[in-house]
Scaffold this active site. Sequence first.
Site, PDB file in Angstrom:
ATOM      1  N   SER A  27      20.179  77.151  19.307  1.00 15.63           N
ATOM      2  CA  SER A  27      19.268  78.033  20.031  1.00 15.63           C
ATOM      3  C   SER A  27      18.831  77.371  21.330  1.00 15.63           C
ATOM      4  O   SER A  27      18.802  76.141  21.424  1.00 15.63           O
ATOM      5  CB  SER A  27      18.025  78.304  19.171  1.00 15.63           C
ATOM      6  N   TYR A  51       3.695  66.326  14.138  1.00 13.36           N
ATOM      7  CA  TYR A  51       4.469  67.477  13.675  1.00 13.36           C
ATOM      8  C   TYR A  51       3.878  68.771  14.227  1.00 13.36           C
ATOM      9  O   TYR A  51       2.665  68.968  14.251  1.00 13.36           O
ATOM     10  CB  TYR A  51       4.461  67.547  12.142  1.00 13.36           C
TER      11      TYR A  51
END
Length: 178
Positions: A27, A51
């Site tokens: 992507s 994260y």
Amino acid sequence: YLTRLLRPKLEARGTMETPSRVVVVASTAHGFAAQEWSAESLDLDFKQVKYSPWGAYGNSKLANILFAKALAKRLPETVTAVSLHPGVIRTPLWRETAAAGGLGGFLLGRFMADKSIPQGAATTVWAAVAPNLPRGEYLDDCAVASKRSDQAKDDALADALWEATEARLDAAVAKRGL
């Protein structure tokens, strides 16, 4: 691991005229990958970089591009490996995201999701059957992509990720006695 299992068959069936194919869906979101990722510092477990869901998604898509690049270098010329961006496709998948409702959902549906399902499938199908594809490349709109991040072009990063992945696969396979 699947590629390890399929590799002998891919190599046995491919020819110079009709190479076997490994097509990896990635992507343009690979641009969201952690900029700290480098050949010298692969933080695969988010120990150094905080994260975030989009960061993890970007890392996974960058890893897909780098996997295809590294795999292509390790395969005979009778097997082609490429990665691709299918496009932002208008599917019900988006209904499960926070962006689905209100103005965000409207904008996403109208402006960001720029392809129908058949249009989104086109590059994947093209990658599977087009003659003379350049090995290890990242594709978009049935062509070699004109835009990709510097990390996606980094051969040393692709090799480092390959080696780290192989080490983890070897440990997992040994642990399970496979």
